[in-house]
Design a protein around this motif. Structure first.
Motif, PDB file in Angstrom:
ATOM      1  N   UNK A 240       0.836  -1.205   0.000  1.00  0.00           N
ATOM      2  CA  UNK A 240       0.000   0.000   0.000  1.00  0.00           C
ATOM      3  C   UNK A 240       0.869   1.253   0.000  1.00  0.00           C
ATOM      4  N   UNK A 241       1.931   1.253   0.803  1.00  0.00           N
ATOM      5  CA  UNK A 241       2.811   2.422   0.841  1.00  0.00           C
ATOM      6  C   UNK A 241       3.411   2.688  -0.527  1.00  0.00           C
ATOM      7  N   UNK A 242       3.871   1.628  -1.205  1.00  0.00           N
ATOM      8  CA  UNK A 242       4.466   1.793  -2.533  1.00  0.00           C
ATOM      9  C   UNK A 242       3.478   2.291  -3.569  1.00  0.00           C
ATOM     10  N   UNK A 243       2.190   1.983  -3.363  1.00  0.00           N
ATOM     11  CA  UNK A 243       1.163   2.400  -4.312  1.00  0.00           C
ATOM     12  C   UNK A 243       0.735   3.845  -4.109  1.00  0.00           C
ATOM     13  N   UNK A 244       0.678   4.305  -2.859  1.00  0.00           N
ATOM     14  CA  UNK A 244       0.094   5.628  -2.598  1.00  0.00           C
ATOM     15  C   UNK A 244       1.125   6.731  -2.431  1.00  0.00           C
ATOM     16  N   UNK A 245       2.394   6.398  -2.140  1.00  0.00           N
ATOM     17  CA  UNK A 245       3.433   7.428  -2.074  1.00  0.00           C
ATOM     18  C   UNK A 245       3.928   7.693  -3.493  1.00  0.00           C
ATOM     19  N   UNK A 294       4.359  -0.407  -7.819  1.00  0.00           N
ATOM     20  CA  UNK A 294       4.758   0.924  -8.272  1.00  0.00           C
ATOM     21  C   UNK A 294       3.613   1.894  -7.998  1.00  0.00           C
ATOM     22  N   UNK A 295       3.951   3.155  -7.793  1.00  0.00           N
ATOM     23  CA  UNK A 295       2.938   4.183  -7.520  1.00  0.00           C
ATOM     24  C   UNK A 295       1.797   4.103  -8.525  1.00  0.00           C
ATOM     25  N   UNK A 296       0.580   4.212  -8.024  1.00  0.00           N
ATOM     26  CA  UNK A 296      -0.598   4.045  -8.875  1.00  0.00           C
ATOM     27  C   UNK A 296      -1.705   4.998  -8.451  1.00  0.00           C
ATOM     28  N   UNK A 297      -2.581   5.335  -9.404  1.00  0.00           N
ATOM     29  CA  UNK A 297      -3.794   6.093  -9.098  1.00  0.00           C
ATOM     30  C   UNK A 297      -4.892   5.090  -8.773  1.00  0.00           C
ATOM     31  N   UNK A 298      -5.231   4.983  -7.512  1.00  0.00           N
ATOM     32  CA  UNK A 298      -6.211   3.992  -7.073  1.00  0.00           C
ATOM     33  C   UNK A 298      -7.623   4.565  -7.127  1.00  0.00           C
ATOM     34  N   UNK A 299      -8.598   3.677  -7.298  1.00  0.00           N
ATOM     35  CA  UNK A 299     -10.006   4.066  -7.280  1.00  0.00           C
ATOM     36  C   UNK A 299     -10.742   3.204  -6.247  1.00  0.00           C
ATOM     37  N   UNK A 383      -2.694  -0.878  21.462  1.00  0.00           N
ATOM     38  CA  UNK A 383      -1.878  -2.091  21.655  1.00  0.00           C
ATOM     39  C   UNK A 383      -2.124  -3.097  20.532  1.00  0.00           C
ATOM     40  N   UNK A 384      -2.526  -2.619  19.370  1.00  0.00           N
ATOM     41  CA  UNK A 384      -2.844  -3.464  18.217  1.00  0.00           C
ATOM     42  C   UNK A 384      -1.806  -3.181  17.124  1.00  0.00           C
ATOM     43  N   UNK A 385      -0.979  -4.182  16.846  1.00  0.00           N
ATOM     44  CA  UNK A 385       0.121  -4.002  15.899  1.00  0.00           C
ATOM     45  C   UNK A 385      -0.351  -3.565  14.525  1.00  0.00           C
ATOM     46  N   UNK A 386      -1.493  -4.080  14.077  1.00  0.00           N
ATOM     47  CA  UNK A 386      -1.942  -3.757  12.724  1.00  0.00           C
ATOM     48  C   UNK A 386      -2.487  -2.328  12.625  1.00  0.00           C
ATOM     49  N   UNK A 387      -3.036  -1.817  13.703  1.00  0.00           N
ATOM     50  CA  UNK A 387      -3.457  -0.417  13.717  1.00  0.00           C
ATOM     51  C   UNK A 387      -2.226   0.495  13.665  1.00  0.00           C
ATOM     52  N   UNK A 388      -1.217   0.188  14.474  1.00  0.00           N
ATOM     53  CA  UNK A 388       0.000   1.011  14.500  1.00  0.00           C
ATOM     54  C   UNK A 388       0.671   1.048  13.125  1.00  0.00           C
ATOM     55  N   UNK A 389       0.814  -0.120  12.488  1.00  0.00           N
ATOM     56  CA  UNK A 389       1.501  -0.170  11.194  1.00  0.00           C
ATOM     57  C   UNK A 389       0.689   0.513  10.097  1.00  0.00           C
ATOM     58  N   UNK A 390      -0.625   0.384  10.156  1.00  0.00           N
ATOM     59  CA  UNK A 390      -1.473   1.017   9.141  1.00  0.00           C
ATOM     60  C   UNK A 390      -1.436   2.541   9.259  1.00  0.00           C
ATOM     61  N   UNK A 391      -1.478   3.050  10.470  1.00  0.00           N
ATOM     62  CA  UNK A 391      -1.442   4.501  10.649  1.00  0.00           C
ATOM     63  C   UNK A 391      -0.085   5.071  10.229  1.00  0.00           C
ATOM     64  N   UNK A 392       0.977   4.270  10.352  1.00  0.00           N
ATOM     65  CA  UNK A 392       2.286   4.713   9.868  1.00  0.00           C
ATOM     66  C   UNK A 392       2.256   4.904   8.355  1.00  0.00           C
ATOM     67  N   UNK A 393       1.557   4.016   7.644  1.00  0.00           N
ATOM     68  CA  UNK A 393       1.429   4.156   6.188  1.00  0.00           C
ATOM     69  C   UNK A 393       0.632   5.423   5.857  1.00  0.00           C
ATOM     70  N   UNK A 394      -0.435   5.677   6.605  1.00  0.00           N
ATOM     71  CA  UNK A 394      -1.202   6.905   6.391  1.00  0.00           C
ATOM     72  C   UNK A 394      -0.320   8.127   6.601  1.00  0.00           C
ATOM     73  N   UNK A 395       0.560   8.052   7.602  1.00  0.00           N
ATOM     74  CA  UNK A 395       1.443   9.178   7.887  1.00  0.00           C
ATOM     75  C   UNK A 395       2.406   9.501   6.761  1.00  0.00           C
ATOM     76  N   UNK A 396       2.721   8.510   5.936  1.00  0.00           N
ATOM     77  CA  UNK A 396       3.654   8.732   4.825  1.00  0.00           C
ATOM     78  C   UNK A 396       3.081   9.661   3.763  1.00  0.00           C
ATOM     79  N   UNK A 397       1.741   9.713   3.637  1.00  0.00           N
ATOM     80  CA  UNK A 397       1.117  10.562   2.617  1.00  0.00           C
ATOM     81  C   UNK A 397       0.361  11.735   3.242  1.00  0.00           C
ATOM     82  N   UNK A 398       0.623  12.013   4.521  1.00  0.00           N
ATOM     83  CA  UNK A 398      -0.037  13.123   5.201  1.00  0.00           C
ATOM     84  C   UNK A 398       0.660  14.440   4.851  1.00  0.00           C
ATOM     85  N   UNK A 399      -0.021  15.528   5.146  1.00  0.00           N
ATOM     86  CA  UNK A 399       0.525  16.852   4.830  1.00  0.00           C
ATOM     87  C   UNK A 399       1.592  17.293   5.826  1.00  0.00           C
TER      88      UNK A 399
END
Length: 426
Positions: A240-245, A294-299, A383-399
């Motif tokens: 997901x990170x590779x697709x949205x960054x 690779x980076x992609x325009x997702x729908x 305390x949920x590993x998948x929440x922590x890792x997912x929010x890190x991905x969101x942070x990569x494309x944040x302002x």
């Protein structure tokens, strides 16, 4: 943990071993005859809980550098009663599969876990095991840990699973090895089948007919050499990170692509992802490949039905992909998310709302309006590993910068996750 926006992500990475396969390699090796050697073992906290429990049950397990493990199996009836509580930490897999395995042993055991495990329902595992003759008692009408298992003779049953759950199915399959006759498990949808593949690799007698899983009791399993592929659930964050960054290309080496686990790839593909697999091969009955994104325009898309069991652990990061996509994504039929390490419907919606996107919680999933600006936020991990890792991905494309409280929860499944993310940033 502070997450800064990324300009691009580039590189070739190898991710930790598959968590499901690592758990099972230790468990099945412990009840097999001979020494099982495991390469690529996941040294996350959950899998280390499995090792600790089997050591308490009298099994010698040696660990070596570079994620190598040796399990000195004692056969199907070689486990010994533990004077200590079998503490499973945060691991639902360890807890539920042990219930099935210990039900057919000739001794009494006690299982307990951390605060999260004490809240996770065990009744749906205990009910069919009780039908097989198991004697399991616990808190809240035998639904919650701590649990006491008094091992005794078991018989086979024909049982229709109320939900598509690999943990429930695997617990019953382990119990079926000790039953006096045939067991048939009927799934509502196909769930991950690592137990069936690996048990047969060790010499069990399991076959599938559509959604019916048949298991005959066996007298012996035989030690094997297991090479654990990379965990597709861990690879999902980098996909997901590779697709949205923007301007990104990532090669993820040696990823397990078992068809019961590749729902994430199917969904990202239907969202328009530039994603493909190279060097496809088979190891220990499991298909493996290198995944290139690779980076992609997702729908936006709709995710429902039979897809859900094939991507249940990846839904938090799929929600992040949906936030970055154009259009609306609807996730439904995902009630199972409510009984994970956190209620992942509620926690995903709560945390992504902090970024300013429009996301709505539903009874069985969520609705995400993508294509909006994603702002940095102060995220909670619960305390949920998948929440922590997912929010890190969101942070990569944040302002702007994001913060993740309780980020050490990633050690449950992915030690070194944040370092690996950082090394890809260009």
């Amino acid at each position: 943990m502070i997450i800064s926006p990324a300009k691009s992500l580039k590189g070739e990475i190898t991710i930790p071993g598959d968590k499901s396969i690592s758990h099972r390699a230790v468990m099945f090796g412990a009840i097999a005859e001979g020494i099982t050697e495991i390469d690529g073992f996941l040294t996350g906290e959950d899998c280390l809980s499995t090792i600790d429990c089997f050591r308490k049950l009298g099994i010698q397990i040696d660990t070596f550098p570079h994620n190598k493990v040796k399990v000195f199996g004692k056969g199907m009836y070689g486990l010994q009663p533990s004077s200590d509580v079998l503490y499973t930490g945060n691991s639902g897999t360890t807890t539920r599969l042990l219930l099935g395995l210990l039900s057919g042993q000739g001794f009494e055991s006690k299982i307990d876990g951390d605060e999260s495990i004490r809240k996770r329902p065990m009744g749906r595992v205990i009910e069919p095991l009780t039908q097989m003759g198991a004697n399991i008692t616990g808190m809240d009408n035998n639904n919650l840990c701590p649990l006491v298992i008094k091992g005794q003779p078991l018989h086979g049953i024909k049982y229709k699973l109320p939900v598509a759950s690999a943990q429930l199915k695997s617990a019953l399959l382990l119990a079926s090895l000790y039953a006096q006759d045939h067991t048939i498990i009927i799934e509502p949808e196909k769930s991950r089948d690592h137990s069936e593949l690996m048990l047969n690799y060790f010499g069990a007698n399991i076959y599938t007919d559509g959604l019916d899983v048949h298991s005959a009791p066996v007298s012996q399993l035989h030690a094997q050499h297991i090479t654990v592929p990379g965990d597709i659930s861990s690879a999902a964050y980098f996909m997901v990170a590779g697709l949205i960054v923007p301007d990104s290309e990532i090669v993820i080496k040696n990823v397990g692509i078992n068809p019961t686990r590749t729902g994430i790839i199917d969904v990202l593909t239907q969202m328009g992802a530039n994603i493909h697999m190279n060097n496809t091969r088979t190891m220990n009955n499991e298909p493996v490949a290198d995944v290139v994104v690779k980076s992609s325009s997702l729908v936006g898309t709709i995710i429902e039905g039979a897809l859900i069991p094939r991507l249940i652990d990846e839904i938090p990061v799929i929600a992040v992909a949906a936030a970055a996509a154009k259009g609306t994504t609807i996730i439904k039929d995902a009630q199972e998310l409510k009984v994970k390490e956190s209620n992942r419907i509620k926690t995903v919606v709560t945390e992504l709302k902090k970024t300013g996107i429009n996301i709505q919680e539903t009874d069985d999933g969520m609705i995400i309006e993508g294509g909006q600006t994603i702002n940095g936020a102060q995220f909670e991990s619960y305390h949920d590993h998948r929440i922590a890792m997912s929010m890190a991905v969101a942070g990569l494309v944040a302002t702007n910068e994001s913060f993740i409280n309780g980020s050490d929860s990633v050690n449950i499944s992915f030690p070194g996750y944040f370092k690996l993310l950082e090394c890809l940033q260009r």
